[in-house]
Scaffold this motif. Structure first.
Motif, PDB file in Angstrom:
ATOM      1  N   THR A  38       0.846  -1.190   0.000  1.00 47.70           N
ATOM      2  CA  THR A  38       0.000   0.000   0.000  1.00 47.70           C
ATOM      3  C   THR A  38       0.885   1.245   0.000  1.00 47.70           C
ATOM      4  O   THR A  38       1.830   1.339   0.779  1.00 47.70           O
ATOM      5  N   ASP A  61      -4.745   3.443  -7.125  1.00 45.57           N
ATOM      6  CA  ASP A  61      -5.278   4.772  -7.409  1.00 45.57           C
ATOM      7  C   ASP A  61      -4.574   5.339  -8.629  1.00 45.57           C
ATOM      8  O   ASP A  61      -3.351   5.201  -8.777  1.00 45.57           O
ATOM      9  N   LYS A  72      -6.917  12.418  -7.445  1.00 45.08           N
ATOM     10  CA  LYS A  72      -7.263  11.016  -7.712  1.00 45.08           C
ATOM     11  C   LYS A  72      -8.351  11.009  -8.785  1.00 45.08           C
ATOM     12  O   LYS A  72      -9.426  11.560  -8.602  1.00 45.08           O
ATOM     13  N   GLU A  75     -10.061   4.626  -9.228  1.00 42.58           N
ATOM     14  CA  GLU A  75      -9.412   3.493  -8.579  1.00 42.58           C
ATOM     15  C   GLU A  75      -9.613   2.273  -9.477  1.00 42.58           C
ATOM     16  O   GLU A  75     -10.707   2.065  -9.994  1.00 42.58           O
ATOM     17  N   SER A 100      -3.247   1.157  -3.669  1.00 39.97           N
ATOM     18  CA  SER A 100      -4.087   1.618  -2.557  1.00 39.97           C
ATOM     19  C   SER A 100      -4.375   0.463  -1.594  1.00 39.97           C
ATOM     20  O   SER A 100      -5.068   0.631  -0.597  1.00 39.97           O
ATOM     21  N   SER A 101      -3.839  -0.712  -1.930  1.00 39.61           N
ATOM     22  CA  SER A 101      -3.877  -1.886  -1.059  1.00 39.61           C
ATOM     23  C   SER A 101      -2.701  -2.751  -1.508  1.00 39.61           C
ATOM     24  O   SER A 101      -2.102  -2.482  -2.550  1.00 39.61           O
TER      25      SER A 101
END
Length: 152
Positions: A38, A61, A72, A75, A100-101
């Protein structure tokens, strides 16, 4: 993830839906499997476009630079492809992509991606659809933003 699992994932990407499994296996074999934590950057806006990325797991993102800092845009989730515009248009990266993960991706080198387009012209048609959808979405957002500006 095993090669057969990567092939299964590639089949889920609409861009590769019409590509025979044997060709997807070769694509997966010649691609680089990479992991990101992340917050890690896959590539930055302005970088040279040397590869496309298929998200095997996780989310990313899409960020663009603006006078007011990074914005942004969207996603992306599992089974999405990103980075193909810079390859196709032979331009630098149009956005920054940040995990983003935790993510697993398949990095497809430019030469392999372009060879696939030559071998399977139907992929080119699907890319045009994807790009047309993105353009339509961007045009709608731009229209909304401009109409809000005029109201103020």
């Amino acid at each position: 993830m095993l090669l057969k699992d990567e092939v299964q994932t590639l089949k889920q990407v609409s861009l590769f839906a019409g590509v025979p499994p044997a060709k997807l296996k070769l694509l997966a074999f010649t691609s680089d499997r990479m992991s990101y934590s992340t917050g890690e950057i896959l590539f930055r806006q302005g970088d040279p476009g040397d590869a496309a990325y298929v998200i095997l797991s996780g989310k990313a993102d899409i960020l663009v630079d603006s006078p007011n800092g990074q914005i942004k845009i969207t996603e992306l989730e599992t089974n999405s492809i990103v980075g193909e515009i810079a390859i196709l248009c032979d331009v630098s990266r149009t956005a920054t992509v940040m995990a983003s993960s935790p993510m697993e991706v398949l990095r497809i080198r430019k030469e392999h991606f372009l060879k696939l387009l030559v071998d399977f012209p139907e992929i080119t048609i699907e890319i045009m659809r994807v790009l047309a959808d993105r353009l339509s979405h961007t045009t709608s957002e731009l229209t909304e933003a401009r109409s809000r500006e005029r109201q103020h």
